[in-house]
Design an enzyme around this catalytic site. Structure first.
Site, mmCIF file in Angstrom:
data_model
loop_
_atom_site.group_PDB
_atom_site.id
_atom_site.type_symbol
_atom_site.label_atom_id
_atom_site.label_comp_id
_atom_site.label_asym_id
_atom_site.label_seq_id
_atom_site.Cartn_x
_atom_site.Cartn_y
_atom_site.Cartn_z
ATOM 1 C CG ASN A 392 -2.031 1.024 1.132
ATOM 2 O OD1 ASN A 392 -1.894 2.012 0.426
ATOM 3 N ND2 ASN A 392 -3.095 0.823 1.864
ATOM 4 C CG ASP A 393 1.475 3.312 3.626
ATOM 5 O OD1 ASP A 393 0.423 3.782 3.160
ATOM 6 O OD2 ASP A 393 1.620 2.991 4.812
ATOM 7 C CB VAL A 394 6.000 0.490 -0.599
ATOM 8 C CG1 VAL A 394 6.434 0.293 0.848
ATOM 9 C CG2 VAL A 394 5.192 -0.696 -1.077
ATOM 10 C CB SER A 433 0.230 3.783 7.147
ATOM 11 O OG SER A 433 -0.323 4.080 5.899
#
Lengths: 467, 98
Positions: A392-394, A433
């Site tokens: 997700n965040d990456v 996150s």
């Protein structure tokens, strides 16, 4: 029988050999080819040091000798069985657990020194206390990290004034430690010592509880370094050169590793520890507009079967679903179809650095298909499909462009540059996150909802049907 | 036996050694390496053994006993998981992709 001073010299020489084996072992672990021999060398060093120490312990009372042997047997059997049984995907929490045990052992040594009151030297008492403090924080902190990763603690306790409380706890612990050092020689400090360890343990819990799951790799690495330092401090107290060298080497190496990881997320260590970034919901980053568009596995399979080049981006969702074997099966199938398949690994994908590499290695994915961030980022533009599995965040483009995003500035994989993006995700919600992901609402992005293993199995069927 | 300044020298040299050894490790080995260094600080076992061996009261024996159990867990568990992980890299290296 050897006399005492000869035995002493032999013991010290064995420790020297053990320390050398540890360093050589670590060195050999730095290359995949020699890595297994590296850990075995270190293992020989550990056996040697333990055996030699046993000859020393044999001179102690029968009761103490029996206790030592019993304790070693209990600890070894539990760790052996759990270490052999644990699934590869659960490695991060096991490392956190074993690391916490080491910190606890260092704290126990400090407690023995302080409670027994035999040590009068102020420098040594200070060393013992500092090591005990660091070890106790690492012990309880690692246990909380273990509980969080294992899913035993799912909520992050947060409240106003948390930082103030932690600072207060820190000051209290340090004050008690000071009292323990200066008062221990008088033999009247048992309550002070108990309170000191109690507050140190509490501090470890309070520090770790608010940190979100996404930041756990950095935290585990930090506690690993701290345990090393605690061991080194207790080594000074016990005149044990092997402990000093091994503990310090781990402390230094662990600090470097922690910095590398924090850097990969473009954040300072202080920021990781104190900003409560991991699971905040307040900062959804200027609002992501647009809606997610779903796709059926059958359509996604056809799209992939007729692609030239596919880049797979694995994340924590892959680990949770144990989907690594299925993913490799899918990749092999696609390669047979003439598709060029590569894996893109972000430095902090998963819960530890290299977490994804271990899982892919377990499934048998060859090295040459795996690329890290710098290698692969230019290639996304030429990829027909970027397949995001539980990451997700990456891959959140907000990190590049949206200054109000909490992850702004973090290097990401440029999956949004691919012609098509397929995201396998359990549901529509935010990731670990708690940040909205702008990638998910792009025009070329399609969402394939479901557990990673189930979704990839469906894709395998779809590719077979297409082919 | 280990004097203050000598101890500081040992500490300094060990810091440099730790930095040097790790700075050349590829990213893919970071997890096994963290696990490996986790195993190495299992050397705390020898300290815990000595502490328990010299214990002379029940309270100290109990703490020392817990210390040795934890330390043995650190050393053995650290070794087992590190070896398991590293073996996988070897097998993955030998298998060739189609």
């Amino acid at each position: 029988m050897l006399d005492a001073s000869t035995l002493q010299t032999l013991t010290q020489l064995s420790y020297l050999v053990a320390a050398a084996l540890f360093i050589l072992g670590l060195k050999r672990m730095s290359s995949p080819v020699t890595a297994v021999s590296g850990v075995r060398w270190a293992g020989v060093g550990m056996l040697l040091a333990t055996a030699v120490t046993l000859t020393f312990v044999a001179g102690a009372s029968v009761l103490n000798l029996g206790l030592v042997l019993l304790a070693i047997a209990i600890g070894s059997v539990i760790a052996w069985v759990s270490g052999k049984r644990v699934a590869m995907t659960d490695m991060p929490q096991m490392i956190a657990l074993y690391n916490g045990m080491g910190g606890g052992a260092a704290a126990a040594i400090a407690a023995v020194e302080l409670y027994s009151g035999n040590e009068q030297n102020l420098v040594r008492l200070t060393m013992a206390t500092v090591g005990g403090f660091v070890g106790a924080v690492s012990f309880s902190g690692s246990l909380v990290a273990f509980a969080k990763l294992q899913g035993l603690i799912t909520r992050s306790a947060r409240f106003a004034g948390q930082k103030a409380l932690n600072s207060l706890l820190l000051l209290l612990t340090l004050a008690l430690g000071f009292m323990a050092v200066t008062g221990a020689g008088l033999g009247s400090g048992e309550l002070v010592i108990s309170l000191f360890f109690g507050f140190a343990l509490l501090l470890g819990v309070a520090m770790t509880l608010p940190i979100g799951g996404a930041d756990m790799p950095v935290v585990i690495s930090l506690y690993n370094a701290l345990t090393g330092l605690a061991v080194a401090f207790e080594g000074f107290v016990l005149d044990n050169a092997a402990m000093i060298v091994a503990g310090t080497v781990v402390g230094a190496a662990g600090t470097l590793l922690t910095q590398l990881m924090a850097k990969a997320m473009n954040r300072s260590l202080g920021n990781v520890l104190f900003s409560n970034f991991g699971e905040t919901n307040i900062a959804s980053g200027g609002g992501v507009t647009g809606s997610q568009k779903a796709i059926e596995a059958s359509d996604a399979g056809v799209m992939m079967a007729y692609s030239q080049k596919i880049i797979i981006v694995p994340g924590y969702g892959l680990a949770v679903a144990q989907a690594q074997h299925k993913v490799w099966e899918l990749s092999q199938l696609l390669i047979e179809h003439g598709v060029k398949v590569r894996f893109a690994i972000h430095p902090v994908a998963g819960r530890m650095p290299g977490h994804m590499n271990v899982l892919l290695a377990e499934a048998g994915v060859p090295y040459e298909l795996i690329a890290d961030l710098d290698e692969i980022n230019a290639e996304f533009e030429t990829a027909d499909v970027a397949l995001i599995i539980g990451a997700n965040d990456v891959v959140n483009p907000d990190a590049r462009s949206n200054k109000s995003s909490p992850i702004y500035g973090m290097p990401i994989l440029n999956a949004d540059k691919a012609k098509n993006v397929i995201v396998i995700k359990r549901g529509q919600g935010q990731g670990f996150s708690g940040i909205d992901n702008a990638l998910f609402v792009l025009d070329q992005t399609r969402m394939l909802y479901g557990d990673a293993q189930a979704a990839v199995s469906q894709l395998i069927q779809a590719v077979k049907a297409a082919g | 036996m280990i004097d203050g300044v000598i101890a500081l020298y040992i500490f300094m040299l060990a810091v440099f050694t730790g930095y040097e050894v790790i700075s050349r490790v590829p990213v893919i080995l970071h997890t096994p390496l963290m696990s490996g260094s986790n195993f190495i600080h299992g050397i705390v076992l020898v300290g815990a053994m000595v502490a328990l061996a010299t214990a002379d009261s029940t309270l100290v024996r109990v703490i020392g006993f817990i210390g040795v159990v934890l330390a043995a867990g650190n050393a053995v568990g650290g070794y087992v998981v590190t070896e398991r992980m590293l073996k996988m890299f070897i097998s993955a290296g030998k298998k060739k992709g189609p």
